[in-house]
Each structure stands twice: as structure tokens, then as C-alpha cells.
Design a protein around this motif. Structure first.
Motif, short mmCIF file in Angstrom:
data_model
loop_
_atom_site.label_atom_id
_atom_site.label_comp_id
_atom_site.label_asym_id
_atom_site.label_seq_id
_atom_site.Cartn_x
_atom_site.Cartn_y
_atom_site.Cartn_z
N TYR A 186 46.85 35.00 47.66
CA TYR A 186 45.50 34.91 47.56
C TYR A 186 44.83 36.11 47.52
O TYR A 186 44.69 37.01 48.16
CB TYR A 186 44.81 33.77 48.31
N CYS A 187 44.48 36.47 46.05
CA CYS A 187 43.66 37.74 45.74
C CYS A 187 42.16 37.92 45.72
O CYS A 187 41.71 36.96 44.88
CB CYS A 187 44.15 38.21 44.24
N TRP A 188 41.38 38.19 46.69
CA TRP A 188 40.13 37.92 46.93
C TRP A 188 39.02 38.74 46.13
O TRP A 188 38.14 39.01 46.06
CB TRP A 188 39.62 37.96 48.16
N ALA A 189 39.82 39.92 45.45
CA ALA A 189 39.09 40.92 44.68
C ALA A 189 39.36 40.74 43.16
O ALA A 189 40.52 40.39 42.83
CB ALA A 189 39.38 42.22 45.14
N PRO A 190 38.41 40.92 42.19
CA PRO A 190 38.53 40.82 40.84
C PRO A 190 39.49 41.55 40.16
O PRO A 190 39.41 41.53 38.86
CB PRO A 190 37.06 40.42 40.20
N ASP A 191 39.81 42.71 40.68
CA ASP A 191 40.61 43.84 40.09
C ASP A 191 42.04 43.00 39.50
O ASP A 191 43.14 42.80 40.18
CB ASP A 191 40.84 44.88 41.18
N ALA A 192 42.19 42.90 38.29
CA ALA A 192 43.25 42.27 37.86
C ALA A 192 44.36 43.24 37.70
O ALA A 192 45.51 42.54 37.29
CB ALA A 192 42.77 41.72 36.10
N ASP A 193 44.38 44.35 37.99
CA ASP A 193 45.51 45.50 37.80
C ASP A 193 46.24 45.07 38.97
O ASP A 193 47.49 45.41 39.23
CB ASP A 193 45.03 46.76 37.88
N GLN A 194 45.74 43.93 39.98
CA GLN A 194 46.88 43.60 41.26
C GLN A 194 47.89 42.98 40.60
O GLN A 194 48.87 42.75 41.41
CB GLN A 194 45.81 42.97 41.95
N VAL A 195 47.58 42.24 39.55
CA VAL A 195 48.85 41.14 38.95
C VAL A 195 50.04 42.32 39.12
O VAL A 195 51.19 42.02 39.28
CB VAL A 195 48.45 40.65 37.70
N ASP A 196 49.84 43.31 38.41
CA ASP A 196 51.07 44.16 38.15
C ASP A 196 51.56 44.95 39.22
O ASP A 196 52.66 45.28 39.45
CB ASP A 196 50.61 45.33 36.89
N ARG A 197 50.67 45.32 40.03
CA ARG A 197 50.99 46.03 41.24
C ARG A 197 51.79 45.12 42.11
O ARG A 197 52.82 45.49 43.02
CB ARG A 197 49.59 46.43 42.04
#
Length: 283
Positions: free
Chosen positions: A266-277
Motif C-alpha cells: 500500500y503506497c500512501w504517497a502520490p509519487d507515481a515513480d514508486q511503481v517503477d522503483r
């Protein structure tokens, strides 16, 4: 083991970007939480949009607070989403625990468990194409998934685990580390056997993560703390946020070790680069 992503809730306009990136990558599921008296996007509406923007990844509520929804309309909405997604929809469902949600919906918080039991019996009948009652006919469309979409129950109380055996396809465990989740998983399996269900329940775990710059982690901590403030355990929840690739890999391995079929990060921050990380860290 499958790995899904729980979507952030503070900027709905970014969710199509999240969905398209996840669909192009290795992730199995996109999860979205439910609240009524809160700033989150309505999950069934949002997941319908995300299903239309994707072709492979599943969409899932984590968890839908069913008692605050009207049962007949919920049957129609979930069957429609199951058809629109081509059977890629999972209904994660629970009773909730926020008094303000129940007040806004006009339901008695003390009856929400009994209401959910009644709702599940009705949903299963309607998904099977049976009439709503003697006076009211069927409520379509029929879901593309035979018997209705996959149903996972969330919660910690014995009644929540019992519902897995009575009505569900599996269990969605959130907010607990693997060492504590192990006992819940074993309890769910015992309930499943006691009800004489064939095979085994699907077991899904959830972990809160933020992978990226410090401002991504800080924003995730604020969102996580705000969401869980009503519990009085916000500090405990924010301390459990996983913020390094090593921590996340270790948690995924530990959940796999206790029998999880899927882990939703569950990703609580909107930084979409997290998908690739996250894809780079785990795959």
C-alpha cells in the motif's frame, strides 16, 4: 507469489498514471480503500475507470465498507464492475469501524456485522441471477465471474474470519507484520476446513510502503497517520511504514513464508515513480 499495489488516495487525478504503469509492469492487483466521511475517491467508481484504462492487472477494494452501502445497488455496481473488467475485479469487504461513516450512512454501528451477513446472503443470490424477493425481480447485469466476483474478507475479529468460511473466497489481512499475521492465516484455514470448503482460502497480506526520496516517505507518513488517527494507534502505524528496498523485500519474503498468495504494497504517497522503483526492487 503475486505482488499488488495499494493506491494512494490524496490525488485521484494521478491514479490513471499509477494504473497504466502497473498494468505495463509485473504487478498483479490495484487496491483502493473505502471510507465515506473522508477525502478518498469512491472506490467502485474509481476502479471502474482504472479497469477501463488497463487490460491485465486486477482491481480490488481494500476493503469496501459494505454496511454503509445499499445492498441492491451494491449488487448491481459490483456485477457491472466485474463485467466491465472482464472478471478482473475482487471485492475486498468488511464492516468498518468509524462511527462517522455509519452516522452519515444512517445505519446503526452496533448492527453493522449482522447487516454485512444479511448483505452477503443477498449478494450471493443476486449474483446467481435469483430474484431480490417475492415482490421484486432480478437485479442485473449478471457478473461474468460465475457466482459473482471473488470476495475477500478483511478484519481481525472471529466473526470476520467466520465470514470467510461462510461467504468468501479468502482473507485480506492488513496492518499486521508477518509474525502476527501467521496466526490469523492459520485461523482462517481452520475456519475454512470447519465449514467443509474444498481446496484452501486465498490469503492476501497488506504492507504499507513508501519507496523514494525523503519527501515521498514524509508525505506517506502524514497520510498514514491521518487515516489511522481515529484508532489512537497512528504512531504505531507510521512506525511500521517500510521505506527501503531491503525492508520491503524482507516483508514480502516473510509473508510468502507464512503462506500468503499475494502481498499488496500500500503506497500512501502520490509519487507515481514508486511503481517503477518497487518493480525494480522486487522483480
Amino acid at each position: 507469489m503475486k505482488i499488488g499495489l495499494g493506491l494512494p488516495i490524496d490525488d485521484p487525478a494521478l491514479l490513471l498514471t499509477w494504473a497504466r504503469r502497473a498494468d505495463a509492469g509485473p504487478f498483479s492487483t490495484l487496491g483502493l480503500l473505502d471510507r465515506l466521511v473522508y477525502g478518498n475517491p469512491e472506490p467502485l467508481v474509481t476502479l471502474a475507470a482504472l479497469a477501463g484504462a488497463t487490460s491485465r492487472v486486477r482491481v480490488q477494494t481494500e476493503v469496501l465498507i459494505a454496511p454503509v452501502h445499499g445492498t441492491a445497488l451494491l449488487a448491481k455496481q459490483t456485477a457491472t464492475l466485474d463485467r466491465l473488467s472482464g472478471g478482473r475485479f475482487t471485492l475486498g469487504i468488511g464492516v468498518g469501524g468509524r462511527a462517522d461513516d455509519c452516522l452519515a450512512a444512517g445505519i446503526d454501528i452496533r448492527r453493522r456485522g449482522r447487516r454485512l451477513d444479511e448483505q452477503m446472503a443477498t449478494l450471493r443470490r443476486l449474483w446467481a441471477g435469483e430474484p431480490y424477493s417475492e415482490e421484486v425481480g432480478t437485479i442485473g447485469p449478471c457478473p461474468v465471474t460465475p457466482g459473482g466476483p471473488e470476495v475477500l474478507f478483511g478484519g481481525f475479529a472471529p466473526a470476520a474470519l467466520e465470514r470467510v468460511g461462510r461467504f468468501g473466497d479468502g482473507f485480506l489481512g492488513a496492518a499486521l507484520p508477518p509474525a502476527h499475521m501467521d496466526g490469523l492465516f492459520r485461523d482462517v484455514e481452520a475456519v475454512w476446513r470447519r465449514h467443509g470448503r474444498p481446496g484452501r482460502p486465498r490469503l492476501v497480506a497488506q504492507a504499507s510502503v513508501a519507496l523514494g526520496p525523503e519527501d515521498t516517505a514524509d508525505r506517506a507518513r502524514r497520510a498514514l497517520g491521518d487515516y489511522y488517527a481515529f484508532t489512537g494507534r497512528a504512531e504505531y502505524m507510521t512506525k511500521g511504514l517500510l521505506t527501503t528496498a531491503r525492508e520491503i523485500r524482507a516483508a514480502v519474503d516473510a509473508f510468502h513464508g507464512i503462506g500468503a498468495d499475494e502481498v499488496v504494497l500500500y503506497c500512501w504517497a502520490p509519487d507515481a515513480d514508486q511503481v517503477d522503483r518497487l518493480a525494480g526492487a522486487l522483480f
